[in-house]
Write a protein that holds these residues in place. Sequence first.
Motif, PDB file in Angstrom:
ATOM      1  N   THR B 110       0.832  -1.202   0.000  1.00 20.63           N
ATOM      2  CA  THR B 110       0.000   0.000   0.000  1.00 20.63           C
ATOM      3  C   THR B 110       0.869   1.256   0.000  1.00 20.63           C
ATOM      4  O   THR B 110       0.610   2.214  -0.731  1.00 20.63           O
ATOM      5  CB  THR B 110      -0.941  -0.040   1.222  1.00 20.63           C
ATOM      6  N   LEU B 127      -5.591  -2.670  -8.609  1.00 24.69           N
ATOM      7  CA  LEU B 127      -5.556  -3.361  -7.320  1.00 24.69           C
ATOM      8  C   LEU B 127      -6.758  -4.284  -7.200  1.00 24.69           C
ATOM      9  O   LEU B 127      -7.554  -4.422  -8.133  1.00 24.69           O
ATOM     10  CB  LEU B 127      -5.567  -2.337  -6.179  1.00 24.69           C
ATOM     11  N   CYS B 149      -8.256  -1.026  -0.744  1.00 24.91           N
ATOM     12  CA  CYS B 149      -7.831  -2.308  -1.317  1.00 24.91           C
ATOM     13  C   CYS B 149      -6.845  -3.055  -0.419  1.00 24.91           C
ATOM     14  O   CYS B 149      -6.484  -4.188  -0.719  1.00 24.91           O
ATOM     15  CB  CYS B 149      -7.182  -2.080  -2.675  1.00 24.91           C
ATOM     16  N   SER B 152      -5.265  -8.813   2.336  1.00 24.64           N
ATOM     17  CA  SER B 152      -5.267  -9.905   1.346  1.00 24.64           C
ATOM     18  C   SER B 152      -6.634 -10.576   1.288  1.00 24.64           C
ATOM     19  O   SER B 152      -7.216 -10.885   2.311  1.00 24.64           O
ATOM     20  CB  SER B 152      -4.221 -10.956   1.725  1.00 24.64           C
ATOM     21  N   HIS B 153      -7.074 -10.788   0.088  1.00 24.22           N
ATOM     22  CA  HIS B 153      -8.313 -11.542  -0.121  1.00 24.22           C
ATOM     23  C   HIS B 153      -7.893 -12.885  -0.678  1.00 24.22           C
ATOM     24  O   HIS B 153      -7.257 -12.945  -1.713  1.00 24.22           O
ATOM     25  CB  HIS B 153      -9.222 -10.799  -1.094  1.00 24.22           C
ATOM     26  N   THR B 159      -8.317  -9.955 -11.277  1.00 29.17           N
ATOM     27  CA  THR B 159      -7.896  -8.559 -11.196  1.00 29.17           C
ATOM     28  C   THR B 159      -7.483  -7.953 -12.536  1.00 29.17           C
ATOM     29  O   THR B 159      -7.742  -6.786 -12.812  1.00 29.17           O
ATOM     30  CB  THR B 159      -6.731  -8.463 -10.185  1.00 29.17           C
ATOM     31  N   GLY B 177      -0.350  -7.820  -7.952  1.00 28.99           N
ATOM     32  CA  GLY B 177      -1.044  -9.089  -8.161  1.00 28.99           C
ATOM     33  C   GLY B 177      -0.242 -10.289  -7.733  1.00 28.99           C
ATOM     34  O   GLY B 177       0.926 -10.188  -7.324  1.00 28.99           O
ATOM     35  N   LEU B 208       2.848 -10.369  -5.292  1.00 28.31           N
ATOM     36  CA  LEU B 208       2.611 -10.871  -3.931  1.00 28.31           C
ATOM     37  C   LEU B 208       3.100 -12.315  -3.874  1.00 28.31           C
ATOM     38  O   LEU B 208       2.951 -13.052  -4.841  1.00 28.31           O
ATOM     39  CB  LEU B 208       1.112 -10.829  -3.592  1.00 28.31           C
ATOM     40  N   PHE B 209       3.674 -12.711  -2.755  1.00 24.19           N
ATOM     41  CA  PHE B 209       3.974 -14.136  -2.588  1.00 24.19           C
ATOM     42  C   PHE B 209       2.634 -14.875  -2.569  1.00 24.19           C
ATOM     43  O   PHE B 209       1.633 -14.340  -2.086  1.00 24.19           O
ATOM     44  CB  PHE B 209       4.680 -14.408  -1.248  1.00 24.19           C
ATOM     45  N   TRP B 212      -1.169 -20.469  -2.501  1.00 21.97           N
ATOM     46  CA  TRP B 212      -2.414 -20.840  -3.166  1.00 21.97           C
ATOM     47  C   TRP B 212      -3.473 -19.773  -2.930  1.00 21.97           C
ATOM     48  O   TRP B 212      -3.359 -18.970  -2.014  1.00 21.97           O
ATOM     49  CB  TRP B 212      -2.961 -22.194  -2.685  1.00 21.97           C
ATOM     50  N   SER B 285       4.914 -12.106   3.543  1.00 23.89           N
ATOM     51  CA  SER B 285       4.963 -11.940   4.995  1.00 23.89           C
ATOM     52  C   SER B 285       6.405 -12.137   5.469  1.00 23.89           C
ATOM     53  O   SER B 285       7.248 -12.655   4.740  1.00 23.89           O
ATOM     54  CB  SER B 285       4.070 -12.974   5.660  1.00 23.89           C
TER      55      SER B 285
HETATM   56  C1  FAD Z   1      -4.247 -15.209  -2.495  1.00 26.76           C
HETATM   57  C2  FAD Z   1      -3.049 -14.752  -1.753  1.00 26.76           C
HETATM   58  C3  FAD Z   1      -2.160 -15.698  -1.201  1.00 26.76           C
HETATM   59  C4  FAD Z   1      -1.026 -15.288  -0.520  1.00 26.76           C
HETATM   60  N1  FAD Z   1      -0.175 -16.232  -0.037  1.00 26.76           N
HETATM   61  C5  FAD Z   1       0.953 -15.820   0.636  1.00 26.76           C
HETATM   62  C6  FAD Z   1       1.868 -16.753   1.138  1.00 26.76           C
HETATM   63  O1  FAD Z   1       1.691 -17.978   1.006  1.00 26.76           O
HETATM   64  N2  FAD Z   1       2.978 -16.314   1.771  1.00 26.76           N
HETATM   65  C7  FAD Z   1       3.227 -14.986   1.940  1.00 26.76           C
HETATM   66  O2  FAD Z   1       4.228 -14.623   2.522  1.00 26.76           O
HETATM   67  N3  FAD Z   1       2.373 -14.086   1.459  1.00 26.76           N
HETATM   68  C8  FAD Z   1       1.247 -14.459   0.810  1.00 26.76           C
HETATM   69  N4  FAD Z   1       0.398 -13.514   0.303  1.00 26.76           N
HETATM   70  C9  FAD Z   1       0.763 -12.102   0.380  1.00 26.76           C
HETATM   71  C10 FAD Z   1       0.364 -11.437   1.668  1.00 26.76           C
HETATM   72  O3  FAD Z   1      -0.895 -11.882   2.063  1.00 26.76           O
HETATM   73  C11 FAD Z   1       0.349  -9.929   1.524  1.00 26.76           C
HETATM   74  O4  FAD Z   1      -0.488  -9.562   0.421  1.00 26.76           O
HETATM   75  C12 FAD Z   1       1.717  -9.370   1.248  1.00 26.76           C
HETATM   76  O5  FAD Z   1       2.575  -9.803   2.243  1.00 26.76           O
HETATM   77  C13 FAD Z   1       1.680  -7.861   1.222  1.00 26.76           C
HETATM   78  O6  FAD Z   1       1.402  -7.390   2.485  1.00 26.76           O
HETATM   79  P1  FAD Z   1       1.131  -5.858   2.749  1.00 26.76           P
HETATM   80  O7  FAD Z   1       0.854  -5.619   4.159  1.00 26.76           O
HETATM   81  O8  FAD Z   1       2.158  -5.052   2.080  1.00 26.76           O
HETATM   82  O9  FAD Z   1      -0.212  -5.715   1.909  1.00 26.76           O
HETATM   83  P2  FAD Z   1      -1.242  -4.545   1.788  1.00 26.76           P
HETATM   84  O10 FAD Z   1      -0.560  -3.232   1.906  1.00 26.76           O
HETATM   85  O11 FAD Z   1      -2.372  -4.853   2.657  1.00 26.76           O
HETATM   86  O12 FAD Z   1      -1.711  -4.709   0.283  1.00 26.76           O
HETATM   87  C14 FAD Z   1      -2.281  -5.907  -0.175  1.00 26.76           C
HETATM   88  C15 FAD Z   1      -2.487  -5.799  -1.640  1.00 26.76           C
HETATM   89  O13 FAD Z   1      -2.846  -7.089  -2.102  1.00 26.76           O
HETATM   90  C16 FAD Z   1      -3.746  -6.975  -3.166  1.00 26.76           C
HETATM   91  N5  FAD Z   1      -4.593  -8.153  -3.140  1.00 26.76           N
HETATM   92  C17 FAD Z   1      -5.403  -8.550  -2.150  1.00 26.76           C
HETATM   93  N6  FAD Z   1      -6.027  -9.670  -2.484  1.00 26.76           N
HETATM   94  C18 FAD Z   1      -5.603 -10.008  -3.710  1.00 26.76           C
HETATM   95  C19 FAD Z   1      -5.894 -11.068  -4.578  1.00 26.76           C
HETATM   96  N7  FAD Z   1      -6.750 -12.045  -4.253  1.00 26.76           N
HETATM   97  N8  FAD Z   1      -5.300 -11.106  -5.782  1.00 26.76           N
HETATM   98  C20 FAD Z   1      -4.448 -10.118  -6.134  1.00 26.76           C
HETATM   99  N9  FAD Z   1      -4.120  -9.094  -5.344  1.00 26.76           N
HETATM  100  C21 FAD Z   1      -4.699  -9.041  -4.124  1.00 26.76           C
HETATM  101  C22 FAD Z   1      -4.491  -5.687  -2.924  1.00 26.76           C
HETATM  102  O14 FAD Z   1      -4.701  -5.029  -4.142  1.00 26.76           O
HETATM  103  C23 FAD Z   1      -3.592  -4.865  -2.024  1.00 26.76           C
HETATM  104  O15 FAD Z   1      -3.066  -3.775  -2.724  1.00 26.76           O
HETATM  105  C24 FAD Z   1      -0.762 -13.915  -0.365  1.00 26.76           C
HETATM  106  C25 FAD Z   1      -1.645 -12.964  -0.891  1.00 26.76           C
HETATM  107  C26 FAD Z   1      -2.777 -13.387  -1.582  1.00 26.76           C
HETATM  108  C27 FAD Z   1      -3.700 -12.335  -2.156  1.00 26.76           C
END
Ligand code: FAD
Lengths: 638, 370
Positions: B110, B127, B149, B152-153, B159, B177, B208-209, B212, B285
């Motif tokens: 973000t 997003l 946005c 995580s969803h 998208t 993505g 994003l990592f 699944w 994460s």
């Molecule tokens: C389906 C999924 C599985 C994940 N699996 C792992 C994992 O196994 N290990 C790991 O370390 N991290 C995983 N992540 C990533 C993690 O959950 C966070 O999104 C990432 O660490 C970023 O964190 P943040 O606080 O910066 O995110 P934020 O600042 O909260 O931003 C999250 C962003 O993710 C995007 N987003 C949310 N849902 C989706 C989606 N379904 N598809 C595409 N974009 C989306 C949004 O647009 C948003 O901008 C996964 C994410 C998703 C969406």
Amino acid sequence: MFTLADDAPGTTQLLMGNEAIARGALEAGVRVAAAYPGTPSTEVIESLARVAKRAGIYVEWSTNEKVAVEVVAGASFAGLRAITAMKHEGMNVAMDFLAHLNLTGIRGGLVVVVADDPGAWSSPSENDSRAIASWLRVPLLEPASPQEALTMTRWAYDFSEEFRTWVMLRSCTRVSHASGNVVVGELPKTSPIARFDTSRDFLAAPAVQKHAARLAQLPALQAALESSPFITYEGPPRPDLLVVASGVARLYAAEALAILGLQKSVGILHVGVTWPLPRKAIEEHLARAEQVLVLEEVDPFLEGNLRDLAGEVGWLTPKRSILGKRTGHIEAYGELTPQAVLRALALLLKVEFQPRSAEYEQKAQRYAQRYVVNRGIVWCPGCPHRGSLWAVKQAIRLDGRDGFVTGDIGCYAMDRGLGGYQMTKTGSVMGAGTGIASGLGKLAPFGFNQPVVAVAGDSTFYHACIPALINARYNKSNFTLLVLDNSATAMTGFQPHPGVGKTAQGDEAPVVDIEALCRGLGIPVQVFDPFDLDKTIPALVESLQKQAGVRVFIMRRPCVLLRPRDAKPPFRVWVDPERCLGDACGCGRYCIRIFKCPGLTWDATAGKTKVDEALCAGCGLCTAICPANAIQKEAVYA
Amino acid sequence: MATANGHGLQSLRQEVLEAGLCTYCGACSGLCPYLRPFQGRIAVLDPCPVVQGRCYSFCPRTGLDMDALTQALHGTGYDGSPLGPVRRVLMARSRDPEVLAHAQYGGVVTTLVCLALDEGLVQGAVLTRSQGGIPQGVVATRREEVLQCAGSHYLASPTLEALNRLSPRTVPVAVVGTPCQMLALAKMRLSPLAQRSNIGKVSLTIGLFCTWALSHKFLEMLSTVASPERVRKTDVPPPPARVFEVHTEAGVVALPLDAVRAYIPPACTLCADMTAEMADLSVGSAEGVPGWNTVLVRTPRGETLVERAVARGLLAVDALPQANLEHLTESAQVKKRRALQNLAQRSGRPTDFLYLRLSREVAGRLLGTP
Ligand SMILES: Cc1cc2nc3c(=O)[nH]c(=O)nc-3n(C[C@H](O)[C@H](O)[C@H](O)COP(=O)(O)OP(=O)(O)OC[C@H]3O[C@@H](n4cnc5c(N)ncnc54)[C@H](O)[C@@H]3O)c2cc1C
């Protein structure tokens, strides 16, 4: 202008076959007429409705053919002459009651007109109704021309009353819809009083005794038919070939003989009363011939009866034969044509005959194409069914479980035409879509998970869907019924029905509210505008996915043809050439190839879609489907 | 590079949609009226006559030539290394309390998106936003929209449909993505049909990592513990916890992870990319360090952005603990091996990985066979 209610005895009028039947009925003093519309029978009752008030008769559009026969039977039981008319498929609906009416007897003369549709020009089947007459032991008349249609109908009433039986008058498309000169007779000046004589009854029971009585009456009935004016012979005293023809086939035979120059050697026996067979009259003619060719529409009905007779009287010998559909000289399906008769005669009599070349057909098509647009079976531009079926298609595909439509009889059946979306997978008789869906909706325990959408028009809904719907509700079936309410019996030509607030005679009538009716059955009902895709598609998807019992969607919007010709369309619709990318869009001409409204055409010079202003009805539905938003609309204020 | 000659919707349908390969990334969607993402499935609405379809060409599950894609983006061939090409590994966390309040972990994604918008590097960001529990692509142009946005969803989200539907005025854009979405973007870039896509407008990609995603059927399970509108966050905490957390106003409900795993679509088990190797930078994460993200910087562009965020005081950074890196590397490697095994099993041939094209040598190394 002459109308059917004008008393102009002895004058010659140009009448359509169905009008001639109606006039014959009026001349016989018919007081009551009832029917459900069905091509090619519709104009019998329609033309009576038009003159009902002047003629002082009662005419109605009934909800279905069975009810119509019951209505006219009521009149007959009360001593009035009555008429009903239906197409062959309608006769099947009426059958339940007709198959008892032959035992109950009648009082006022009763003619049941059935107009068969050989070639199935406007029907999903091409049954021959005549077997029903022999099966129920009722007399059968087959007119060949409009004049004969009038005469036979008028004649049938005295006969009907004399033998206390209903009479079947069997017409065909080419008799019903052909127009010809007809000398009309006199109209009656008096009218009987209707009264049900309670000292007697009209029960079918006791069936065995009534059946026996019916059979016992046949010899007298047959004798009376022998002396009818409807058996005529034209030709040499000892013909090389005797053509026995019923109905319009007689005219084809005469035409063929004239073309081949065989009038001197071939005779035509016209049998206008075909059941019970007038044996004596026919036997006389058989005795003077060695070979017989039978010509008739659809089944070898007359041919079979004739063969029985020939066998019984010992006419059939190895050297003599009865030819026709059974022997393959004439096809036993499709419509009989003068060409087919020509071919059979030429073959049998070994005369030179130049058959019409295959090119003729193509040439005729080519010439015709100059004057008519080459367009398959499509919904009119502006047709609400396009919106409804489009929504169904989108919803079924979004749902993704290979759902389908159980169809019914009406313009929406054109979903299977070139302009449709091919979602309809069943369709045969009125009401069956709902009944079939009711059955499919109970198959979940056997692994069935495809969503089912039944469709039925408003008129069809009243005609035969209601019992199926009650069945579905009672037995907790699972499907969505779309009542495509276009406020019209559109396919047969806009006859009023219980939903439109008008009777056949043009009087005000209460509206039978489909919505309230379904609610009364405890079925959830929603009303939609079929052009509001944003609402209908999600609602349909939800309904398909919920699978919670039977649900009714009323898709309500009047048929576009009901709009007065001088009325303005709701929208001006055009294609913005800046936005339409043509073949560069990647949509693959979606509006033309998939949506398929004839109001949209491909402008080959510009390489883009354009609106055909002569055809576009201005409904605006297409503006919702262009992926490039190139189709624009603007409300037109009257 | 595999071209899309002679392949359209019909091929997509047979090879991807009906074969259970579709990841629901949205790359095929929003381009035409013939298909539409709906409830976790690409619904085919009508038969399409186009012989060379963008849908087929952009799909990350058709002819994915890893060597060509890696070469084009990172200037090196595909060697199958677990984390892909990486310039810098670090741990980071937003310094913005509002971002942290919304974000999944450290809010790095973000924060970087907001920065890119603020600095005018991009005019919009593609997003993912959840509405009524159903995630969908959106184009955010303002900070509030980016915040909406955050989080995580876990349902797979189409998208990239939003990228395909981008208004002609919004340019350039960032895309955030999952790995399959980053692969689709890389494929779009090399597609002979690239001109007819919006890939030219994408100037920043944040991956994003992902181990699944979940199929839409999971909503049924979720709704047994909370209605979708009331869910504030969902999370998969690191092992040994074997749970799927559902956060609502009323507290946290932990669903057994094994039960949730039943909703993983088969397509995810065929994915060989855990860390979004085709992005400018990838974020996940930081296991065991709550409120922090692991960041893999992959391209100069990604590096400049992270540096700028640090310089502006928007991000705190730290070194990623060695144990984290080892664990991440191992997980990524396991994902690759499993994917190849599953693909070979599907194809019935040990060296046929269906959509995935790798050199024999790399495949052998990944599978641990000579
Ligand atoms: C389906 C999924 C599985 C994940 N699996 C792992 C994992 O196994 N290990 C790991 O370390 N991290 C995983 N992540 C990533 C993690 O959950 C966070 O999104 C990432 O660490 C970023 O964190 P943040 O606080 O910066 O995110 P934020 O600042 O909260 O931003 C999250 C962003 O993710 C995007 N987003 C949310 N849902 C989706 C989606 N379904 N598809 C595409 N974009 C989306 C949004 O647009 C948003 O901008 C996964 C994410 C998703 C969406």
